[in-house]
Design an enzyme around this catalytic site. Structure first.
Site, mmCIF file in Angstrom:
data_model
loop_
_atom_site.group_PDB
_atom_site.id
_atom_site.type_symbol
_atom_site.label_atom_id
_atom_site.label_comp_id
_atom_site.label_asym_id
_atom_site.label_seq_id
_atom_site.Cartn_x
_atom_site.Cartn_y
_atom_site.Cartn_z
ATOM 1 N N TRP A 220 0.813 -1.216 0.000
ATOM 2 C CA TRP A 220 0.000 0.000 0.000
ATOM 3 C C TRP A 220 0.842 1.259 0.000
ATOM 4 O O TRP A 220 0.521 2.228 -0.697
ATOM 5 C CB TRP A 220 -1.013 -0.024 1.144
ATOM 6 N N ASP B 261 -1.685 6.868 6.144
ATOM 7 C CA ASP B 261 -2.773 6.038 5.636
ATOM 8 C C ASP B 261 -3.103 5.030 6.734
ATOM 9 O O ASP B 261 -2.357 4.084 6.959
ATOM 10 C CB ASP B 261 -2.332 5.326 4.356
ATOM 11 N N LYS C 27 -12.624 -1.387 6.505
ATOM 12 C CA LYS C 27 -11.971 -2.398 7.334
ATOM 13 C C LYS C 27 -12.463 -2.287 8.786
ATOM 14 O O LYS C 27 -13.113 -3.187 9.290
ATOM 15 C CB LYS C 27 -10.458 -2.270 7.219
#
Lengths: 359, 359
Positions: free
Chosen positions: B102, B172, B196
């Site tokens: 990511w 993030d 999530k």
């Protein structure tokens, strides 16, 4: 539980059958032991949901193969920017027709990226007309021609797809997509936020012709580059999966209703009935020219605006919700999208007559 | 109805209590006669939902007043672009630390807008470590410093917030926000996709310090300009109202669990238990350095990868779903976010032990 007739302009009423199915499947979609919103977007279950949705949309709108579908986020409002950023392709001009609040916003945002030529405007009539096609001033050097097929606030709808020759025709169909028949092949690009005729807010449908794909400006983030999203089945970022699922349920409901032709006839009947009631009354008035009255959004004012508040309060008491007009135009507005049953329009007409009798 | 234990990395399991409430309110939210997804975002009912959500998020994360919240669309992936576009503010450099898939994507997208200095990378360890802070190379001229607090695919989590001096720290937190305590005032900007730990996909939370707002590049569409959205309570375009509602229900559930401190302790307990089971076995192995193992995503491989398929099939049979590892790393992955109850982790450990005994 007691449901109201909900005349909200958007987000707006959904078919009760869709909500019932979503409710029933909330904790366990078809024996998977999961809610749709808990599933991986890459898993086989959600892939089935996505494929069915794409197929149903293609089928309902008869989308030719050389058109691709992207399901994006950010609303039609984000597209006000990403349409010029994807379609200008080195050109510096686009043509727009100004028919109300939403085309005005589209023009304002596009002006940040190119020269916008307003080919025609109905501002002089306070957006109660569609400018005559013969008088539109279209620059042949423009990258595309943009119009708003239905103006949600002003209640103005194009009765047919305008003719603009070879120039790519771009339409914001947010508030009338799936409500009437039209020929996709007449367009370069069609876009629509879902939250009026298609499902809950959070998905924007973009239908775009092959030759217009692949020319995004270098500043465009990958998730808003039509080509990159289409190459990735609109899963370059995690899609709003539950919103896709509900959009899919609405499409299935629409097929059960007989598809676009059948729903269009119902929409015509509902709108004619309501406009007739408005026109025949002494209390209510709709200012829009009869040639371009919207089948989706019926704004009307009371002869005495001092009665507005009582009208709204009494309507609510009678199970008729969200009838207040947009703050920019005042008065009332009845949004009667696909999901509004004829019985809701009948109930509104009856209430309006009763209110007129007693006031 | 039979619910499974769903170890999906995202979209992922939601608290059953949240789904039950959503199910119950699906057709009629608190006697309004409407589903939340049918309500106008400007109406009083949805305004109440939105205000409560903002307040609860502030309370749970103890967000100071000089930080603002934007609820956007397009996922964290869109922010990979819109963070540089909003924060560069005339500078041409940003620093990133590369700790897995990511952060790699964030670096790739940011590189389209500025020079990215990779201050440190754990690529040499195949992303099984966090690079030592002492060796990070931070350019003082960079506009901000970016890191990914939890790598969903590689199962690597920063054990604490890194120190980068006066430079705006950007994180993030998509896969570990709301799972552990941290001090918001250490950050310039925090962003996270909801799917999530927060709710269904379709909302991205951005928490940003006042002084970093208002510097968007002129190419940024209004709906992705932090200032314009914050000035409009993130309603510059129609928000994904139902997704906001579900996010709000998750926040209320989290408060009922005792808030972040309480959930963090449960997350520690769940993760320690599972890693212990992996470490003590001869069949399973987790490659990540113990100092930075993720509490949220526990990847593990089997000593004999020929058994993978059988492991997954048997797990599914036993009501343990979505355990397949990401295709880029293979093996298994158990995502154990806030909504995964301890009983789910216990069931997985028991299954793993039984599988080891019989294979």
């Amino acid at each position: 539980m007691s449901r109201i007739y909900n005349f909200s302009a958007g987000p707006s009423a959904l078919p009760e059958a869709v909500l019932l199915q979503a409710q029933q499947e909330m904790l366990d979609w078809r024996g998977t032991g999961m809610s749709v919103m808990e599933m991986s977007h890459r898993g086989k279950h959600f892939m089935t949901i996505a494929e069915t949705l794409y197929q149903d949309l293609r089928e309902l709108l008869a989308i030719p193969d050389h058109y691709k579908i992207a399901l994006l986020q950010g609303g039609a409002t984000a597209q006000f920017s990403f349409i010029p950023l994807n379609l200008l392709n080195g050109k510096n001009k686009a043509c727009y027709v100004n028919t109300g609040a939403w085309s005005g916003k589209a023009i304002k945002d596009a002006s940040r990226y190119c020269q916008v030529q307003v080919s025609a405007s109905s501002e002089d009539s306070r957006f109660t007309t569609i400018p005559e096609r013969e008088r539109w001033d279209i620059d042949p050097d423009a990258a595309y021609f943009h119009y708003t097929s239905n103006e949600t606030i002003h209640g103005v709808e194009f009765p047919e797809t305008p003719e603009v020759g070879d120039m790519p025709l771009v339409a914001d169909m947010s508030s009338n997509i799936l409500s009437r028949q039209f020929d996709v092949s007449r367009f370069g690009l069609i876009y629509a936020g879902a939250q009026k005729n298609m499902g809950p807010a959070g998905v924007t449908v973009v239908i775009v012709r092959d030759d217009l794909i692949g020319h995004a400006d270098s500043s465009v983030p990958p998730v808003f580059d039509y080509q990159q999203q289409i190459n990735n089945d609109s899963m370059l970022n995690t899609p709003a999966t539950y919103n896709w699922y509900l959009l899919g349920l609405v499409l299935q409901w629409l097929k059960q209703q007989g598809g676009i032709a059948a729903i269009e006839q119902r929409n015509i009947d509902k709108a004619e009935k309501l406009y007739r009631a408005v026109d025949q009354s002494a209390l209510y008035r709709n200012p829009v020219d009869k040639s371009c009255r919207s089948r989706m959004n019926v704004p009307f004012v009371l002869a005495d605006s001092a009665l507005d508040k009582e009208f709204l309060a009494l309507a609510e008491k009678n199970g008729l919700g969200a009838l207040k007009g947009h703050r920019s135009v005042g008065g009332m507005r009845a949004s009667i999208y696909n999901a509004m049953p004829e019985s809701g329009v009948d109930a509104l007409i009856e209430f309006m007559a009763e209110f007129e009798r007693t006031h």
